[in-house]
Every structure is written in C-alpha cells, then in structure tokens.
Write a protein that holds these residues in place. Structure first.
Motif, short mmCIF file in Angstrom:
data_model
loop_
_atom_site.label_atom_id
_atom_site.label_comp_id
_atom_site.label_asym_id
_atom_site.label_seq_id
_atom_site.Cartn_x
_atom_site.Cartn_y
_atom_site.Cartn_z
N THR A 90 1.09 -1.26 -0.01
CA THR A 90 -0.13 -0.11 0.11
C THR A 90 0.89 1.27 0.13
O THR A 90 0.15 2.48 -0.45
CB THR A 90 -0.80 -0.02 1.21
N HIS A 136 -1.59 -5.33 6.61
CA HIS A 136 -2.07 -6.09 5.98
C HIS A 136 -1.82 -7.49 5.74
O HIS A 136 -2.62 -8.36 5.57
CB HIS A 136 -2.05 -5.33 4.41
N ARG A 149 -9.11 -1.50 3.83
CA ARG A 149 -9.62 -2.19 2.64
C ARG A 149 -10.82 -1.62 2.48
O ARG A 149 -11.85 -1.39 3.21
CB ARG A 149 -9.60 -3.50 2.63
N ASP A 185 -9.44 -3.60 -7.48
CA ASP A 185 -8.62 -3.68 -6.31
C ASP A 185 -8.91 -3.20 -5.11
O ASP A 185 -8.97 -1.86 -5.04
CB ASP A 185 -7.19 -3.54 -6.98
N ASN A 186 -9.70 -3.62 -4.06
CA ASN A 186 -9.83 -3.11 -2.88
C ASN A 186 -8.85 -2.77 -1.96
O ASN A 186 -9.22 -2.11 -0.91
CB ASN A 186 -10.97 -3.71 -2.52
N SER A 187 -7.80 -2.79 -2.18
CA SER A 187 -6.55 -3.03 -1.24
C SER A 187 -5.55 -1.87 -1.67
O SER A 187 -4.98 -1.26 -0.79
CB SER A 187 -5.79 -4.24 -1.24
#
Length: 891
Positions: free
Chosen positions: A659, A726, A768, A852-854
C-alpha cells in the motif's frame, strides 16, 4: 452417470470431450444411481414468471426465453420445468407435472439426492450471487420462500471467489472461504468455472428427521454437515439463482440425480467422485488456453491433458480417479511455475545489457505473469558489496560477475519460486565498449587515468594474448570472464579472473596500444579510472559538549569521517583535516590510517578539528598523503563546504507493504502512498527513501534484511515511518499475532530508529474497501491490527498517524462508487489515463478490468500521502518548514 460438459460457445475455449461426453462411471455394488433430469443452456423456450424477494410467485405474464440470455434451462426429462425471472435478476426453477417423486419412499434413509452443475460467477462485480436449493413437503408442495440450503458467491478484485453456505435458518454453516486457497490460483482465471456438487440426505439410518449435506467444489469436499430441520421439508424440489449484479454468470450442465442404496464401502470410502478429475482436466485446458505462445511447456501440458482424458474413461475406483487428478494437478503446478520463471527475464528489471552493468538496477517489487496471480519479488546477491538487494550498484575494482537470485512469493498462498540471473558489473571508471574481437586487433589506449582495464569474455579453447605493448603482455588460457589491468600507481600489470588475481608483473616502459590476438573475446571493454587511494563518504560532527550530530553546529567539532578505500594495495596513509573560516585556516588535525582495507570497504577515521562560531563561512578539507613529511598526495583532497549543509536535509524512510511501496511505470497508475509523499515537501530539502515492499509483514520485512538496510543508512534527525498490518494477517511465515508478535516486531523498528538518533512514527494501516450488499464494513477486514498499532505507539511514547481512521472516514464520505477513484479500479483503455504515455504499456491497460480494494491509483495515493504530510506538519517537527501542501486533482 452421464456426464455433460460445458459447450465450447460458453467456455470460449477449444475444450471438447467428444470421446468421453457419455462416459459411464461405476458405483458400489448393491445400489442404483438415477439421473432424474439433466440439461444445458443449448435448450431453450423455457418459461419465465416473476417472483418476489421471498420467492413467492406474483402475477405477471409468462414469456419465452432462449439460450442467448445467459440462462440455464432444463429440457424434457422426468420433469417439465419452468423458469421464474424476478427480484434483482433472480431466477428459480420449480417442478411441474411430476411423473415420479424425487424421493422413492421405499428407499427410506438410504435415499440421496444430488445436484451437480457448472457455474461461473460474475467477475465484473463484488456483489453476491446466491444459489438456493428449495424444499417440498410430503404432499409435493414446493416452498419457494424457504430453502434447504443456499450458497453465496462473491468475487474479489484479484479474481478470487469467496463462498459462504447457509442453512434454512440463515445461519452460516460454512464461513467465507476463498476458493483460491482451497482449489488453487487457476480458479482466478476469468475462463474458469466451478463444478459444484451438492449431496443431500433428508434422514439418517434410523429415520430421524435430521439433514446431512455435503458440498463438493471442483471435486474437493468443502462442507460435510448435519443439522436438525423441519419435518415437512423432505426433498430437493427446486433450484434457484439470484444476483445483485447485472447478470448472474454462466450456468450450464445442470444435473439432478439420486442414488438408492449404499454409496460407500465398509471402510467409508466414497466411490467415484469424478468431479475432481473432470475439474483437473478442465482447469488444465483453461491454463493452456492462456499461454502466450506454443513451446515445450505447453506441449508437455497438452500431452498430460490428452493422457488424462484417455485414462478418465477407464476409471472404476476412487483411488484411480484421485491419482489421475493429483497427477494432472501437479503437472499444472509445474507448468505454471516454469512458465512464470521462463517469462521473468532480465529485461523486466533493467534496460541495460546483462553483460554491461554500470548503474543501479531497478528491481521489481511485484511480478504479474500471464498465467495469473501476483508475485512479490525480493532479490539476493552473492556479492552484496557490488549489487545490494535493493539494486544499488557499487562498481568494483575489476569487472565482476554477480549472481542475483529473484525470489517470487505468491501473495495468495505464499508459494515461492526462485530464478537466478548472472550479470556482469563493469569496473569503476569511464567505459568504452569494444564489442566482439575475433583474431588480431589493435586499439588505442585512453589517455589519463591512474588505472586502465581491458576486460571481456574469452570464448572457446584458443588462448588469447593481451598486450599493452612490449613485455606488458599476459595470456588468458581458459574460456570465461577476465580483466587485464595496468595500474599506473603501483606500476603493475594484473590478470584477474573469477574473483582471483592469476598473475602480477611489473610494468616495463611506457604503455603502448592495446593488442589482442589468438582466440575470440566477447563483450569487451576498455575502462580508465582516476579512483585511487581513498574517498570520503561523509564527515562526522559533534556539538561543543561532545554529543554526536549529523549536521555541523557553531562551536562544535568535526570528529572524524567515514572513509572508502579505493585500492586494496595501500596499507597506510596520513590524513590532514583542515578547517577554514572565511578563507582563513582556523584549525588542523592529523590522523593516520594504519589498517589494510579491501576495495570499496568503508571504515571510520577519528580526529577532532574545531568548527568556528559562524559555521556558515566554514570549509572543511581532507588531504590524503603518503606522509606528512613528503606531502605527496595519494588521493584528491576532499572539500566540504559547511554553508551548503547548514540546513540539514532530513530523510524520511518508509517501512511498509504494497500500500506504500514504489511502483514502476509498467504498473501505472498503481501508486503507493509512500511513492507520492515526496511531492508534499521541498524536495531540495527533504528526501523520501521508500523501502516499502509488496507482500511484506512486520516480520518478513525484518527477516529479509530490509530493516537492516534502513538502519545502515539512517542518521540522527531522520524519520522512520512504520506501517504494517495487511500481510501480518496472512498465514505462514508472514503471520504475526496482533496482540503479541506484531507488537514485538514493530518494537524493533521503533527502538532501532531511536538508537540511531532518528525519529520513529507508527502509522495504522490503510483500510480495505469492502462492501457487502452495499454496506461498507468500516475496515473490519483488518481486525485488531490498527488498534494494536495505536496501543504500541502509546506504550513506546512515539507519534502516531492514524491512517486507518482517516481512510475509513474517506470511504464512508465518498460512498461505494466514488471511493473507487481512490482505489485501483481501472477499465481497459480507461479514458482517465489514456493520455498518459505510461498507461500505453501498463499491464493494467492490458487487463479486461481491474478491481482492487486494497491498492491505490495515483490520485488515491496522493490523497493519502497528503494526509500523512499534513499530520507530519501538525507534529511540529523539523520537516514543517519544508511542507508544501497541494490539492490532488482527480483524473
């Protein structure tokens, strides 16, 4: 059992089992197996009628439908069926004109009903798709508002599919399971479809009204449960599908059957669960269809598929069926791994020739192979003093061959692969490429320089003679890399190869032209260098009361210097440190180097020269001499202008995961917040050194030596931003427990930074973006880790930046759709990015779609980095004067 396979028009693959499409599979002696009905989407003209959310039919005109409507149908069999289209694109099938009961009442407890079908979930959305089995009571009344069991599929942005199974009361009897973890990464292939087999027993052997339910997905038993149920609902009587997406996916080859009699041997072994073998053949074909080119790997896999098809027809016992599936599954794994390594080539991380490395390498943090999945990359070097694990190159004294080992770790299951790259790093100096030299050739030598090197790779059996004129000649007898060096300082001619000095002789007379004769030399170069003796990495300072500092202060001292040896032949030297105030000599101190050092070895030399009160006018010079008496210099003087360093440039180091990490242009527009952080500061005064790496946890970042790399460079006055969580959630070597080991590892970052005079700052992880049925989970997917980070910051009395709370509020404020602008939601030929040249070659432009939710696109990274920069400013640190806020512009 009559097996039905998915038709090619739906699968979009050349995948036809013509030889086995009606293969009969045997079962245990004493029982009978009945296919009650079966159908495919090729059949059409079934009827539709509306129904409401509870499943009850409502008034409405029935309409005809055809196979073009991504639907499944049931043709004439034991039952005539109709389809009901209704609430949110849902469908349900019920039985009409029953000619016989699903349950043979004489079978009693031995009755087993099965539903088997192939299903491809909608991968364009993370909205759920629900599949239900409806019951009927003894009178034959179908209960649409209820269900025996229902399954919920939710697809993830990375292609993974999560499955939850609920009983008739709505309680989850199988929690959210990632089918990629159970079945393998090939399930992420967009062409993959799941074979689902539900086995239902309404009563136990004594006739008690309990239900047992088994669920097989792609031949693997995912659920085996027994639970008490209502006595009225005896039988599977209907089958339904609902989706909140635009469509419900492909469903084909629906089969309902029952088996009367004993299905298992005395030892409990089930007979011929063929789903796993069929799934293995299907998945291998899907994997093969995604191959970019035909090669020895694809041919090997193609052969394995053909052999599996042929063997499948003769399966009679479960062991044989399992063995076939295991063999093909292993072949798929081998193919996938070899294909990934085969396609990870040197050009993926450098534009330079692998035989001519002269600058730092850009090593990838991630690798996305054509076969699917995402791999995190880390690198080891057999000569880290020449190529560090970060890709930093320190050019050596002689040409050196370095082996880089790329370790690829898959982010879904931790599976690891390795590939070795052999690269050639050229000696320090000015390089003139000569290419391939075959036979006799003469080349002018460069003028100037204290060392001249000719190097290359000798080919074949013929020896090669290299001469710098007259007796200054050496012979390379064996094939391989070599360097011939004329050292003008020590007046030596040196032959070097494979890490060893093979020959040394004194130079005789003046050097003439370079002459090569005999065999062939490939990748040859001429290199001249002025490096000789010692250079200075940086000076060391202290305040007037002796406290170490990384910046000079008025009235302080220059306590010493970090020295880099540039020649391993020098055993001693004198160093004179001179401090000038406004051009006038202010103080001098002498120190002696009395140790031998290897080439490029760094050591600390101590002395104590005073600084004037007005340091803005001060200049520090170091002179390297053979002796103070002769004043013959052995290295250029080193000049340090203090006035240029008064505004000490702090470095912000970032330790974190994907991230935060940097991404190359091939990943555009994916960006980590650490990559965008530097834009919020005066970059002539503040440097961001981003060491974050994808797929790392607080533990693995340390295990791989990445924290040691930071600690080897960090100085007093620098900052260390620490953000993990994460990947700490993942199983295996990455995992830490939020309440215990996570805090233990995070403490190492904090204490190590403090020991080196740097300022550690803990950051909670970014949330997230997970929505279920339109409801945001408020970051619950990160569990206890954000709170653990807050508690640790309080316990250790270090600053905290709560990115988790900020990002949760951000997602809640923007909502389900607008928050996609923060995260990595990208369409093919996305008009937001097509004007950027980087997007043309980006792997995301080649995908059908990315959800992509991250991770973040660059706008989202800028927003998050802006929050971090603002919080740093609010802490009133030395960074504040250089803070330059701006408002990110959404593309």
């Amino acid at each position: 059992m009559n097996l039905k396979f998915k038709k090619p028009a739906v699968l979009l693959l050349a995948f036809v089992f013509s030889a086995i499409s009606l293969c009969t599979v045997g079962f245990a002696e004493g029982g009978s197996y009945r296919e009650l009905f079966s159908g495919t989407a090729e059949q059409n003209n079934f009827l539709f009628a509306p129904f409401n959310q509870t499943g009850a039919t409502v008034d409405g005109e029935k309409t005809s439908n055809t196979s073009g409507d991504k639907a499944f149908g049931i043709g004439d069999s034991y039952y005539q069926m109709e389809m009901h289209a209704g609430y949110r694109d849902g469908m349900v099938m019920t039985f009409d004109n029953k000619s016989e009961s699903l349950q043979d009442t004489s079978a009693g407890a031995g009755y087993t009903a099965e539903v088997a079908f192939d299903f491809r979930p909608d991968r364009t959305t993370d909205k759920p798709t629900k599949i239900r089995l409806y019951p009927a009571d003894k009178s034959g009344t179908v209960h649409l508002g209820n269900r025996i069991v229902h399954l919920t599929f939710i697809t993830q942005p990375d292609g993974a599919t999560k499955l939850t199974v609920y009983d008739r009361s709505g309680s989850a009897i199988l929690g959210e399971v990632n089918l990629s973890d159970v079945l393998g990464d090939y399930t992420k292939n967009p062409e993959h479809f799941f074979r689902i087999r539900a086995v239902f027993n309404p009563t136990d052997a004594s006739g008690s009204l309990t239900r047992s339910f088994k669920l097989f997905v792609d031949g693997k038993l995912c659920l085996d449960t027994t639970y008490v149920d209502n006595a009225k609902e005896w039988r599977i009587a209907g089958f339904g599908i609902q989706s909140e997406a635009e469509y419900f996916g492909d469903l084909d080859n629906l089969t309902m059957c029952d088996y009367i009699g004993q299905r298992t041997d005395a030892d409990g072994t089930e007979h011929i669960n063929d789903d796993r073998a069929v799934s293995a053949i299907r998945c291998a074909s899907i994997l093969l269809s995604g191959a970019a080119e035909e090669n020895e790997l694809t041919q090997k896999l193609r052969t394995a598929i053909s052999e599996a098809k042929e063997a499948y027809q003769s399966m009679t016992v479960q062991d044989d069926c399992d063995k076939l599936a295991e063999t093909l599954e292993e072949e798929m794994k081998t193919y996938s791994n070899e294909d990934i390594l085969r396609n990870l080539v040197f050009s993926d991380f450098t534009d330079e020739d692998a035989e001519m490395i002269t600058k730092d390498l850009s090593l990838p943090a991630n690798y996305m192979p054509a076969t699917g999945g995402v791999f995190d990359c880390s690198f080891l070097s057999d000569k880290p003093e020449i190529i560090a694990r970060t890709g930093e190159v320190t050019r050596p004294k002689y040409n050196e061959t370095v082996t880089l080992t790329a370790k690829l770790t898959r982010d879904t299951d931790g599976a690891a692969l390795e590939k070795k790259f052999t690269v050639r790093v050229l000696a320090d100096g000015d390089v003139t490429p000569l290419g391939t030299i075959a036979g006799d050739k003469t080349v002018p030598l460069p003028t100037g320089g204290k060392r001249i090197l000719f190097g290359g790779i000798a080919e074949g059996d013929a020896s090669v003679s290299i001469s710098f004129g007259g007796a200054n000649t050496v012979t390379v007898e064996n094939a391989g890399e070599f360097s011939v060096i004329a050292n003008l300082q020590t007046e030596e001619l040196i032959l070097y190869s494979a890490g060893t000095v093979l020959e040394t002789k004194l130079l005789e007379g003046d050097l003439q032209a370079l002459s090569i004769s005999g065999g062939t030399v490939n990748n040859s170069v001429l290199i001249k260098t002025d490096n000789y003796g010692y250079t200075v990495k940086n000076l060391l300072f202290a305040t007037s009361d002796g406290q170490p500092r990384s910046i000079p202060v008025s009235g302080g001292t220059v306590t010493g210097a970090e020295i880099v040896c540039k020649d391993d032949t020098i055993e001693s030297a004198e160093v004179l440190a001179a401090v000038y105030d406004n051009g006038v000599l202010y103080d001098t101190k002498a120190a002696s180097i009395t140790k031998s050092a290897g080439y490029n070895e760094t050591f600390t030399l101590e002395f104590g020269a005073s600084l004037p009160e007005n340091i803005e006018t001060a200049v520090v010079k170091l002179f390297f001499l053979n002796s103070l008496a002769s004043l013959k210099p052995i290295a250029p003087e080193f000049s340090y202008v203090v006035s240029e360093e008064v505004n000490f440039n702090p470095v912000i180091y970032v330790a974190g995961d994907s991230t935060a990490c940097n991404y190359s242009d091939s990943f555009f527009p994916q960006t980590g917040w650490g990559q965008a952080l530097g834009g919020y500061f005066d970059q002539s005064k503040v440097t961001v050194s981003n060491h974050a790496m994808g797929g790392r946890s607080s533990k693995s970042f340390i295990d791989e030596g990445r924290l040691d790399t930071i600690f080897s460079a960090i100085k007093p006055g620098d900052y260390l931003l620490i953000q993990f969580g994460h990947n700490d959630q993942k199983d295996g070597d990455l995992h830490t427990d939020a309440d215990t080991t996570y805090k233990t590892y995070m403490t190492k970052y904090v204490e190590g930074a403090k020991e080196r005079g740097a300022i550690p700052i803990i950051l909670t992880s970014v949330t997230r973006r997970i929505y279920n049925n339109g409801i945001y989970d408020n970051g619950n997917s990160l569990g206890k880790y954000p709170q653990a980070a807050r508690e640790l910051a309080a316990d250790l009395s270090v600053p905290l930046i709560d990115m988790f709370n900020f990002s949760v509020d951000l997602v809640n404020t923007l909502g389900e759709e607008d928050s996609k602008d923060i995260f990595l939601f990208i369409n093919p030929n996305d008009p937001r990015f097509t004007g950027d040249e980087r997007f043309t070659q980006s792997r995301y432009n080649k995908n059908e779609a990315t959800e992509d939710n991250s991770h973040f696109q660059y706008y989202g990274a800028e927003v998050l980095a802006g929050f971090v920069a603002q919080e740093l400013d609010n802490l009133n640190l030395s960074l504040s004067p250089y803070y330059r806020p701006y408002t990110p512009v959404k593309p």
